[in-house]
Design an enzyme around this catalytic site. Structure first.
Site, PDB file in Angstrom:
ATOM      1  N   TRP A 179     -63.454 -25.553  27.477  1.00 32.20           N
ATOM      2  CA  TRP A 179     -62.273 -26.148  26.846  1.00 32.20           C
ATOM      3  C   TRP A 179     -61.394 -26.748  27.941  1.00 32.20           C
ATOM      4  O   TRP A 179     -60.951 -26.047  28.851  1.00 32.20           O
ATOM      5  CB  TRP A 179     -61.460 -25.130  26.046  1.00 32.20           C
ATOM      6  CG  TRP A 179     -60.170 -25.768  25.608  1.00 32.20           C
ATOM      7  CD1 TRP A 179     -60.029 -26.768  24.691  1.00 32.20           C
ATOM      8  CD2 TRP A 179     -58.854 -25.499  26.116  1.00 32.20           C
ATOM      9  NE1 TRP A 179     -58.704 -27.144  24.600  1.00 32.20           N
ATOM     10  CE2 TRP A 179     -57.962 -26.389  25.463  1.00 32.20           C
ATOM     11  CE3 TRP A 179     -58.338 -24.609  27.056  1.00 32.20           C
ATOM     12  CZ2 TRP A 179     -56.589 -26.401  25.724  1.00 32.20           C
ATOM     13  CZ3 TRP A 179     -56.967 -24.623  27.320  1.00 32.20           C
ATOM     14  CH2 TRP A 179     -56.115 -25.506  26.643  1.00 32.20           C
ATOM     15  N   GLU A 220     -65.463 -27.169  23.229  1.00 32.71           N
ATOM     16  CA  GLU A 220     -64.419 -26.934  22.223  1.00 32.71           C
ATOM     17  C   GLU A 220     -63.499 -28.151  22.066  1.00 32.71           C
ATOM     18  O   GLU A 220     -63.024 -28.708  23.044  1.00 32.71           O
ATOM     19  CB  GLU A 220     -63.585 -25.714  22.654  1.00 32.71           C
ATOM     20  CG  GLU A 220     -62.447 -25.366  21.705  1.00 32.71           C
ATOM     21  CD  GLU A 220     -61.708 -24.094  22.126  1.00 32.71           C
ATOM     22  OE1 GLU A 220     -61.953 -23.581  23.237  1.00 32.71           O
ATOM     23  OE2 GLU A 220     -60.885 -23.614  21.332  1.00 32.71           O
ATOM     24  N   LYS A 222     -59.972 -30.063  20.333  1.00 40.43           N
ATOM     25  CA  LYS A 222     -58.599 -29.702  19.984  1.00 40.43           C
ATOM     26  C   LYS A 222     -57.837 -30.954  19.587  1.00 40.43           C
ATOM     27  O   LYS A 222     -57.995 -32.002  20.190  1.00 40.43           O
ATOM     28  CB  LYS A 222     -57.924 -29.021  21.185  1.00 40.43           C
ATOM     29  CG  LYS A 222     -56.574 -28.408  20.853  1.00 40.43           C
ATOM     30  CD  LYS A 222     -56.090 -27.499  21.978  1.00 40.43           C
ATOM     31  CE  LYS A 222     -54.752 -26.876  21.614  1.00 40.43           C
ATOM     32  NZ  LYS A 222     -54.285 -25.916  22.596  1.00 40.43           N
ATOM     33  N   ASP A 253     -62.503 -24.354  16.787  1.00 39.59           N
ATOM     34  CA  ASP A 253     -61.421 -23.376  16.856  1.00 39.59           C
ATOM     35  C   ASP A 253     -60.570 -23.571  15.601  1.00 39.59           C
ATOM     36  O   ASP A 253     -60.113 -24.681  15.317  1.00 39.59           O
ATOM     37  CB  ASP A 253     -60.589 -23.594  18.131  1.00 39.59           C
ATOM     38  CG  ASP A 253     -59.475 -22.557  18.303  1.00 39.59           C
ATOM     39  OD1 ASP A 253     -58.690 -22.369  17.353  1.00 39.59           O
ATOM     40  OD2 ASP A 253     -59.378 -21.956  19.383  1.00 39.59           O
ATOM     41  N   HIS A 256     -57.305 -25.616  15.773  1.00 38.83           N
ATOM     42  CA  HIS A 256     -57.316 -26.916  16.438  1.00 38.83           C
ATOM     43  C   HIS A 256     -57.447 -28.123  15.522  1.00 38.83           C
ATOM     44  O   HIS A 256     -57.980 -29.163  15.917  1.00 38.83           O
ATOM     45  CB  HIS A 256     -58.428 -26.943  17.497  1.00 38.83           C
ATOM     46  CG  HIS A 256     -58.121 -26.076  18.669  1.00 38.83           C
ATOM     47  ND1 HIS A 256     -58.866 -26.064  19.820  1.00 38.83           N
ATOM     48  CD2 HIS A 256     -57.114 -25.186  18.880  1.00 38.83           C
ATOM     49  CE1 HIS A 256     -58.358 -25.211  20.684  1.00 38.83           C
ATOM     50  NE2 HIS A 256     -57.303 -24.657  20.123  1.00 38.83           N
ATOM     51  N   HIS A 280     -64.153 -20.242  17.297  1.00 40.42           N
ATOM     52  CA  HIS A 280     -63.016 -19.471  17.776  1.00 40.42           C
ATOM     53  C   HIS A 280     -62.201 -19.119  16.551  1.00 40.42           C
ATOM     54  O   HIS A 280     -61.613 -19.982  15.907  1.00 40.42           O
ATOM     55  CB  HIS A 280     -62.143 -20.271  18.752  1.00 40.42           C
ATOM     56  CG  HIS A 280     -62.554 -20.096  20.176  1.00 40.42           C
ATOM     57  ND1 HIS A 280     -61.887 -20.675  21.224  1.00 40.42           N
ATOM     58  CD2 HIS A 280     -63.570 -19.368  20.723  1.00 40.42           C
ATOM     59  CE1 HIS A 280     -62.487 -20.319  22.352  1.00 40.42           C
ATOM     60  NE2 HIS A 280     -63.503 -19.540  22.078  1.00 40.42           N
ATOM     61  N   ASP A 288     -48.280 -23.718  16.786  1.00 44.30           N
ATOM     62  CA  ASP A 288     -49.058 -22.786  17.605  1.00 44.30           C
ATOM     63  C   ASP A 288     -50.441 -22.597  17.014  1.00 44.30           C
ATOM     64  O   ASP A 288     -50.586 -22.397  15.804  1.00 44.30           O
ATOM     65  CB  ASP A 288     -48.357 -21.434  17.707  1.00 44.30           C
ATOM     66  CG  ASP A 288     -49.194 -20.457  18.514  1.00 44.30           C
ATOM     67  OD1 ASP A 288     -49.581 -20.811  19.647  1.00 44.30           O
ATOM     68  OD2 ASP A 288     -49.517 -19.368  18.011  1.00 44.30           O
ATOM     69  N   ASP A 290     -52.613 -20.190  17.977  1.00 48.82           N
ATOM     70  CA  ASP A 290     -53.243 -18.923  18.341  1.00 48.82           C
ATOM     71  C   ASP A 290     -52.482 -17.668  17.928  1.00 48.82           C
ATOM     72  O   ASP A 290     -52.212 -16.818  18.762  1.00 48.82           O
ATOM     73  CB  ASP A 290     -53.460 -18.888  19.859  1.00 48.82           C
ATOM     74  CG  ASP A 290     -54.341 -20.019  20.345  1.00 48.82           C
ATOM     75  OD1 ASP A 290     -55.546 -19.932  20.153  1.00 48.82           O
ATOM     76  OD2 ASP A 290     -53.796 -20.996  20.902  1.00 48.82           O
ATOM     77  N   ASP A 319     -59.968 -15.821  19.308  1.00 47.59           N
ATOM     78  CA  ASP A 319     -59.126 -16.526  20.281  1.00 47.59           C
ATOM     79  C   ASP A 319     -57.685 -16.603  19.776  1.00 47.59           C
ATOM     80  O   ASP A 319     -57.362 -17.443  18.943  1.00 47.59           O
ATOM     81  CB  ASP A 319     -59.676 -17.941  20.536  1.00 47.59           C
ATOM     82  CG  ASP A 319     -58.818 -18.694  21.547  1.00 47.59           C
ATOM     83  OD1 ASP A 319     -58.067 -18.043  22.292  1.00 47.59           O
ATOM     84  OD2 ASP A 319     -58.904 -19.940  21.593  1.00 47.59           O
TER      85      ASP A 319
HETATM   86  C1  RNT Z   1     -56.825 -23.404  23.720  1.00 49.84           C
HETATM   87  C2  RNT Z   1     -58.223 -23.088  23.368  1.00 49.84           C
HETATM   88  C3  RNT Z   1     -58.953 -22.182  24.320  1.00 49.84           C
HETATM   89  C4  RNT Z   1     -58.081 -21.087  24.897  1.00 49.84           C
HETATM   90  C5  RNT Z   1     -58.804 -20.076  25.721  1.00 49.84           C
HETATM   91  C6  RNT Z   1     -57.879 -19.244  26.525  1.00 49.84           C
HETATM   92  O1  RNT Z   1     -56.137 -23.999  22.716  1.00 49.84           O
HETATM   93  O2  RNT Z   1     -58.278 -22.554  22.083  1.00 49.84           O
HETATM   94  O3  RNT Z   1     -60.078 -21.673  23.719  1.00 49.84           O
HETATM   95  O4  RNT Z   1     -57.367 -20.427  23.900  1.00 49.84           O
HETATM   96  O5  RNT Z   1     -59.753 -20.693  26.473  1.00 49.84           O
HETATM   97 ZN    ZN Z   2     -60.072 -21.692  21.344  1.00 49.52          ZN
END
Ligand code: RNT
Ligand code: ZN
Length: 411
Positions: A179, A220, A222, A253, A256, A280, A288, A290, A319
């Protein structure tokens, strides 16, 4: 209701709870080490930078590899099943001088391997393309400066070696996720150039020699990040195209995408064309990406797709990072929530529901989908935990609170 009563009720709709219990116990989830210390790692004393940020200052965060390992062990002691631990390159263990990212080697992760062997977990890995002076302008593998790109390419290649080392030592293929936070805060004038440079750099990394049976590279995507609101190089389309062409896996993810997008809907297409889906599991809230995962509709939908398409076809990794609550509790809750949603999905008569869809019986389908939500899942969950020797209900929190008092608050 007792487990035996629940078992009978499920048998009536064609669900074999014994098989479900066995299948669930075989699903390994990759637990992210970075929830334990707010994505700090062991290289600098500062927090994470590069499009991600942890907020909160709950006491007791792990400051050393030993503390982080102990906290992970504590969390794992309250999570039924056998799982994996997902490490980031910034969690290397350095004696004396810190080796820069382009100089990282397997030896910097030997303590993790020794610990993993002792704790009975397998390891996954991530190169760290953030929290570093050469990532300060927000561009790593796509940086216009060839020297900066070369540095990060080297990092990417070194990490493949570390992943291979994990796989060999622990006798289990290692998923390594790339990523890169690369992007721009405001409208760029050139969207193509950075993507071309990114692809070129990624080619250099994945053209390096590594054991394709043991190392599983993931890429990954985003949509945006903090400070990169207008453009990210590794957008969803970029990742789909690149991964497909290079024969590696794309990673979805859940945090994302646009907040109203149904990430679960993407899974079947990914599976069709990639053969395997890397995930993820996360929870977006406003800007946010996460937050700690909850048993919400998004997680349920993702778990249903995973179950319907066969958990063996998935790489499931968590994640998220929250520094405002007990970090061990955040791990335990998230892992158990994931397992609970997988269990709920497994306890549905998925073939019968599919048949209703194909027969156009949409009334029955809707009613059944809703009614099954109130079936005695918790009794089967309790049995799953009982067999694993784990608390079935919230009493696990007491154990975490005791650990907090005796260990975390003394840090
Ligand atoms: C960030 C990504 C990534 C990170 C990790 C720490 O938006 O989701 O995966 O969260 O690599
Ligand atoms: Zn991630």
């Amino acid at each position: 209701m007792s487990y035996n009563e629940a078992k009978k009720k499920y048998a009536k709709i064609g669900v074999d709870t014994e098989k479900v219990l066995k299948d669930l116990s075989e699903i390994s989830i990759s637990m992210h080490c970075w929830q334990g210390d707010d994505v700090c790692g062991f290289e600098t004393t500062g927090g994470a930078t590069g499009g991600i940020q942890t907020t909160g200052n709950y006491p007791g965060k792990a400051r050393t590899p030993q503390e982080l390992m102990a906290d992970i062990d504590m969390a794992m002691s309250l999570i039924p099943g056998k799982h994996r631990v997902n490490l980031h390159a910034c969690y290397g263990v350095h004696e004396g001088k810190i080796a820069d990212r382009d100089k990282l080697e397997p030896k910097h992760f030997k303590p993790w391997v020794d610990w993993a062997k002792k704790s009975g977990v397998k390891l996954d890995f991530n190169p760290t393309f953030f929290s570093h002076p050469l990532a300060a302008d927000g561009l790593t593998l796509s940086n216009p400066d060839p020297k900066v790109r070369a540095f990060w390419v080297k990092h990417g290649i070194q990490c493949l070696k570390i992943a291979e080392y994990f796989a060999k030592e622990l006798n289990s293929p290692c998923a390594i996720n790339y990523w890169m936070p690369d992007g721009y805060k405001d409208e760029p004038s050139d969207r193509l150039g950075p993507r071309k440079r990114m692809a070129e750099s990624l080619d250099k990394i994945f053209n390096a020699k590594y054991d394709k049976k043991k190392v599983i590279p993931l890429l990954e995507s985003k949509l945006f990040g903090i400070g990169v609101e207008s453009y990210t190089v590794c957008s969803h389309e970029f990742v789909m195209g690149y991964a497909m062409k290079k024969g590696i896996l794309g990673l979805l993810d859940m945090g994302h995408f646009h907040i109203s997008e149904n990430v679960a809907d993407k899974i079947s297409s990914f599976l069709m064309f990639f053969g395997k889906v890397a995930f993820h599991i996360s929870r977006p809230v406003r800007w946010d990406s996460d937050h700690v995962i909850r048993q919400n509709d998004d997680l349920r939908a993702a778990a249903q797709e995973i179950v319907r398409m066969g958990p063996k076809n998935f790489i499931i990794a968590l994640d998220y990072f929250d520094a405002s609550i007990n970090r061990v509790a955040a791990w335990v809750l998230g892992m158990r929530n994931m397992q609970k949603e997988l269990l709920k999905a497994m306890l549905q008569p998925n073939d019968a529901l599919k048949a209703m869809q194909d027969a156009g019986e949409f009334t029955s389908q809707l009613v059944m989908q809703e009614e099954f939500k109130n079936y005695p899942v918790s009794d089967v969950w309790a049995e799953f935990c009982r067999r694993a020797g784990m608390p079935a209900d919230e009493s696990w929190l007491k154990a975490v609170q005791k650990y907090e008092k005796e260990v975390l608050l003394k840090r």
